[in-house]
Design an enzyme around this catalytic site. Structure first.
Site, PDB file in Angstrom:
ATOM      1  N   ASP A 184      -9.282  67.046  38.557  1.00  0.00           N
ATOM      2  CA  ASP A 184      -9.107  67.848  39.765  1.00  0.00           C
ATOM      3  C   ASP A 184      -9.686  67.100  40.962  1.00  0.00           C
ATOM      4  O   ASP A 184     -10.757  66.507  40.873  1.00  0.00           O
ATOM      5  CB  ASP A 184      -9.819  69.188  39.587  1.00  0.00           C
TER       6      ASP A 184
ATOM      7  N   GLU B 152      -5.052  64.592  40.122  1.00  0.00           N
ATOM      8  CA  GLU B 152      -4.623  65.325  41.300  1.00  0.00           C
ATOM      9  C   GLU B 152      -5.042  64.423  42.460  1.00  0.00           C
ATOM     10  O   GLU B 152      -6.229  64.372  42.808  1.00  0.00           O
ATOM     11  CB  GLU B 152      -5.325  66.683  41.374  1.00  0.00           C
TER      12      GLU B 152
END
Length: 379
Positions: free
Chosen positions: A21, A57
């Protein structure tokens, strides 16, 4: 501690990869994002972690944090350019055909220069952040009032379209169009080069009632409803079959980028971009802002993969037709392809999309806002 933790999850818990993330934050050396940061160096040299799936990401909220296309070899990336382009194209926005072609063919403009393959692009339409697929075709605006922040939270850049009515409706025409748009988006995703990612629940028609930031909701708003009505069961079956189609045909999962200058044994280009009038697309065709319909021929005889005994793998030839215009468009099969017999194996304009229909002539009427997949009939 970070590296020990990752190795523990691989060696002891047997996970086969990680999704990081806000991964750009891991590459920050002091303030700036460094593509060759120490974290990437360490993982790349690790005999365990360098062999598992690494998905980034590729952005964070800091300055310079947007790094799509800039992660090093060995890393795959969430491709939000794919998401935004396909959403905008099927919404009906103009001037997107050229970029749409880049995205469905693997986004070579983002990943090829670094030596990465098409699977470096993790293609997606929806993710855990933002609208679900059902809400993407049902709402023009976010509806986050239940979150207690006066609807200020969550992104406003949704590129969504409610198909004529905001939220729930009983209008049959609107509901039919929403079902078609969902088929268009999911079929595009599964028939694109790259690694497809599907948000869990989209195949079931899960809705968050227009809430695009439901992380704080542990109730019916964010739960999955497993009681499927007829149309949701039909969409689940559509999802199963389009996934199966991709798995059975390696032409949709190439391990290198397809080339217009590479010829098949038949003397055809391995990929041909097609205009609705049957011509090969020209540079000026791609620039027409009003145009929303194009096709692509994919040669099944140009696959570089081999079977378990080293035998060459061949697939059928396919023509993928896309029409984001609201009116039907007759699509003429290009002269160099018209000698082949074709059958339409998918047509998202139909409520029963997989009813195969042989083409009686070298043309196919592509309904408004629909996708069709033609397959060469084997001799």
């Amino acid at each position: 501690m970070l590296m020990d933790s990752l190795r523990y999850w691989v060696t002891e818990m047997h996970v086969d990869g990680f999704r990081f993330d806000l991964a750009s934050a891991l590459a920050r050396e002091l303030h700036d994002v460094d593509r060759l940061g120490s974290f990437f160096d360490t993982i790349g040299q690790d005999p365990v972690l360098s062999q598992v799936k690494l998905i980034a990401e590729p952005w964070d909220i800091g300055k310079g944090g947007y790094q799509v296309g800039n992660f090093p070899p060995g890393w795959n990336e969430w491709n939000d350019k794919y998401r935004d382009t396909l959403r905008g194209y099927w919404k009906g926005d103009g001037g997107l055909m050229g970029e749409c072609a880049q995205r469905i063919s693997g986004s070579a403009d983002l990943y090829e220069a670094s030596g990465r393959k098409p699977h470096a692009s993790v293609n997606f339409i929806t993710a855990h952040d933002g609208f679900t697929l059902e809400d993407l075709v049902s709402y023009n605006h976010k509806h986050n009032e239940a979150n207690g922040e006066d609807n200020r939270d969550g992104t406003d850049a949704n590129r969504s379209w409610n198909c004529g009515v905001e939220g729930p409706t009983d209008e049959a025409a609107v509901l039919a169009l929403r079902r078609r748009q969902k088929r268009n988006l999911l079929a595009s995703l599964l028939l694109s080069q790259g690694a497809p990612m599907i948000l869990g629940g989209d195949e079931l028609g899960r809705t968050q009632r227009g809430n695009n930031n439901a992380y704080c909701q542990d109730n019916e708003l964010s739960w999955t409803n497993w009681n499927l009505d007829e149309h949701r069961r039909e969409f689940l079956e559509f999802a199963r079959r389009i996934v199966r189609l991709r798995r059975e045909h390696p032409v949709f999962a190439r391990r290198r980028y397809v080339r217009a200058d590479t010829l098949t044994p038949e003397g055809l280009k391995e990929i041909i971009w097609l205009n609705p009038d049957g011509r090969e697309m020209t540079a000026s065709d791609w620039q027409q802002g009003f145009a929303r319909c194009f096709g692509v021929y994919l040669a099944g005889g140009a696959i570089e993969r081999r079977g378990p005994r080293g035998e060459p793998i061949r697939d059928s030839d396919f023509v993928l037709l896309l029409n984001a215009h609201h009116e039907a468009i007759p699509f003429r099969i290009a002269t160099m392809l018209a000698v082949k017999p074709w059958t339409a194996i998918v047509d998202t304009a139909r409520e029963q999309p997989f009813e195969g229909r042989p083409l009686p002539e070298a043309a196919y009427t592509l309904q408004g806002r629909s996708l069709a997949l033609l397959q060469e009939i084997s001799p």
